[in-house]
Design a protein around this motif. Structure first.
Motif, short mmCIF file in Angstrom:
data_model
loop_
_atom_site.label_atom_id
_atom_site.label_comp_id
_atom_site.label_asym_id
_atom_site.label_seq_id
_atom_site.Cartn_x
_atom_site.Cartn_y
_atom_site.Cartn_z
N ILE A 1 0.88 -1.17 0.00
CA ILE A 1 0.00 0.00 0.00
C ILE A 1 0.92 1.21 0.00
N ALA B 1 -4.18 -7.10 4.97
CA ALA B 1 -5.08 -6.01 4.61
C ALA B 1 -6.32 -6.57 3.93
N ARG C 1 -9.96 -5.08 1.77
CA ARG C 1 -10.57 -3.93 1.12
C ARG C 1 -11.97 -3.66 1.64
N MET D 1 -12.14 -1.70 4.87
CA MET D 1 -10.79 -1.16 4.68
C MET D 1 -10.05 -1.29 6.01
N LEU D 2 -9.26 -2.34 6.11
CA LEU D 2 -8.64 -2.68 7.38
C LEU D 2 -7.22 -3.21 7.17
N VAL D 3 -6.29 -2.74 7.97
CA VAL D 3 -4.93 -3.25 7.99
C VAL D 3 -4.68 -3.84 9.37
N LEU E 1 -1.58 5.20 6.10
CA LEU E 1 -2.59 4.18 5.78
C LEU E 1 -4.00 4.70 6.07
N GLU E 2 -4.16 5.43 7.15
CA GLU E 2 -5.47 6.00 7.47
C GLU E 2 -5.89 7.05 6.44
N GLN F 1 -5.28 6.79 3.42
CA GLN F 1 -5.71 6.00 2.27
C GLN F 1 -7.07 5.34 2.51
N TYR G 1 -7.78 3.29 5.28
CA TYR G 1 -7.69 2.08 6.07
C TYR G 1 -7.78 2.38 7.57
N ARG G 2 -8.35 1.46 8.30
CA ARG G 2 -8.28 1.47 9.76
C ARG G 2 -7.14 0.53 10.11
N VAL G 3 -6.23 0.95 10.98
CA VAL G 3 -5.05 0.15 11.32
C VAL G 3 -5.22 -0.42 12.72
#
Length: 127
Positions: free
Chosen positions: A44, A52, A54, A57-59, A81-82, A84, A86-88
């Protein structure tokens, strides 16, 4: 030089994941975890994340001992990443090795409360 070291390390992790990553992958792969399709070692932007998905949207990152010394880098990485979308979520190697069931229970709660994807008003269902 630093990029070459990171690339070599990433290639090594792809072919020989750590035991905590291997255990987590066995629980997540093939959409067997809550019906979510996770990818392992996904690129990413300039980063390679452990796992990850989609939708949502999670890492998911599994942090080893070296991450205690890299909090600034990890914060920058998470922020990117956030941005983009995504929740990390981060777990330690120790948590995965000693309490995988608890980690998966927590992750299931995260997946269940993840926001639904925003559909385009001009998508398939538009009139």
């Amino acid at each position: 030089m630093r990029n070459a070291v990171l690339i070599a390390r990433a290639k090594s992790m792809r072919t020989a994941p750590s035991e905590p990553e291997q255990r987590m992958w066995l629980a997540l792969r093939a959409a067997r975890f809550a019906g979510v399709k996770f990818r392992r070692q996904k690129v990413i932007g300039p980063f390679i994340v452990d796992f990850a998905s989609r939708v949502p949207m999670l890492v998911v990152e599994i942090d080893g001992d070296t991450h205690a010394e890299r909090t600034i880098e990890d914060d920058d990485r998470s922020r990117f990443l956030e941005q983009q979308g995504y929740r990390v979520i981060r777990y330690t190697n120790h948590e995965v090795m000693t309490n995988l069931e608890g980690v998966l229970t927590h992750l299931a709660g995260v997946v269940a409360t993840a926001p639904l994807p925003t559909l385009s008003p001009e998508g398939e269902r538009a009139l």
